[in-house]
Design an enzyme around this catalytic site. Structure first.
Site, PDB file in Angstrom:
ATOM      1  N   HIS A 149       0.832  -1.212   0.000  1.00  0.00           N
ATOM      2  CA  HIS A 149       0.000   0.000   0.000  1.00  0.00           C
ATOM      3  C   HIS A 149       0.861   1.254   0.000  1.00  0.00           C
ATOM      4  O   HIS A 149       2.067   1.212   0.197  1.00  0.00           O
ATOM      5  CB  HIS A 149      -0.944   0.000   1.199  1.00  0.00           C
ATOM      6  CG  HIS A 149      -0.239   0.005   2.529  1.00  0.00           C
ATOM      7  ND1 HIS A 149       0.293   1.145   3.085  1.00  0.00           N
ATOM      8  CD2 HIS A 149       0.018  -1.008   3.399  1.00  0.00           C
ATOM      9  CE1 HIS A 149       0.850   0.849   4.246  1.00  0.00           C
ATOM     10  NE2 HIS A 149       0.705  -0.458   4.467  1.00  0.00           N
ATOM     11  N   CYS A 165       3.024  -4.888   6.625  1.00  0.00           N
ATOM     12  CA  CYS A 165       2.801  -4.574   5.217  1.00  0.00           C
ATOM     13  C   CYS A 165       4.058  -4.013   4.551  1.00  0.00           C
ATOM     14  O   CYS A 165       5.015  -3.628   5.208  1.00  0.00           O
ATOM     15  CB  CYS A 165       1.674  -3.556   5.087  1.00  0.00           C
ATOM     16  SG  CYS A 165       0.080  -4.167   5.628  1.00  0.00           S
TER      17      CYS A 165
END
Length: 189
Positions: A149, A165
């Site tokens: 992301h 992440c």
């Protein structure tokens, strides 16, 4: 001759000014050593996709958590390289093969249960927007809670700063997002 004298005087005044500055700034002459400054840039280690996958398929993404870089290959073999943020610790790092299962054009954020356990002050939910830690785009992996992301906090790129992440600058995740179809193969190493 006039221009030559002006040039001479300019240099003379400059040298005299530097000398005067050094006289009035003795700390410059005896500067103390400082601790090295840590930059959030890394040296990227590139990989050949053939060392990790049998075929390009719809495309390939390799995220290297050591060199903090993401390499993307399109289905036609074009390669792109981006700096990333990576998980803060090895315990938060998942490695191995996965794939893109969902593309979120306006990611909202719900902290994982373990994140809320570590930091109870985290909000239960955050809608899309400038304060959202997932930035402007998100690519969901087959692993629950794991994403590639964007981030609005550019200080995180090049650092161990995420809870699992892989983060990219917002302008970079838009590029990756736009050329990544669902089903793209991913490997985190």
């Amino acid at each position: 001759m006039q221009a030559r004298n002006r040039s001479f005087w300019s240099r003379r005044h400059f040298v005299g000014g530097v000398g005067a500055a050094l006289l009035f700034a003795p700390s410059v002459l005896r500067a103390e050593p400082r601790a090295p400054v840590r930059r959030n840039a890394s040296s990227f280690r590139t990989h050949d996709w053939q060392d990790h996958f049998d075929h390009l398929g719809k495309g390939i993404i390799i995220a290297d958590t050591n060199s903090r870089a993401l390499q993307q290959w399109t289905a036609d073999g074009e390669m792109f390289l981006y700096p990333t943020s990576v998980p803060m610790t090895d315990e938060l790092t998942r490695r191995g093969y996965t794939e893109i299962v969902f593309k979120d054009p306006e990611p909202d954020w719900t902290p994982t249960p373990s994140m809320r356990e570590r930091d109870p002050s985290l909000p239960a939910y955050m809608p899309p927007g400038p304060d959202n830690p997932l930035g402007v785009r998100s690519l969901h992996l087959t692993w629950q809670y794991y994403r590639i992301h964007g981030t609005h906090d550019t200080r995180k790129i090049g650092r161990r700063s995420s809870s699992g992440c892989i983060g990219l600058y917002n302008e970079h995740i838009i590029e990756v997002y736009n050329r990544t179809p669902v089903g793209t193969q991913v490997k985190l190493i």
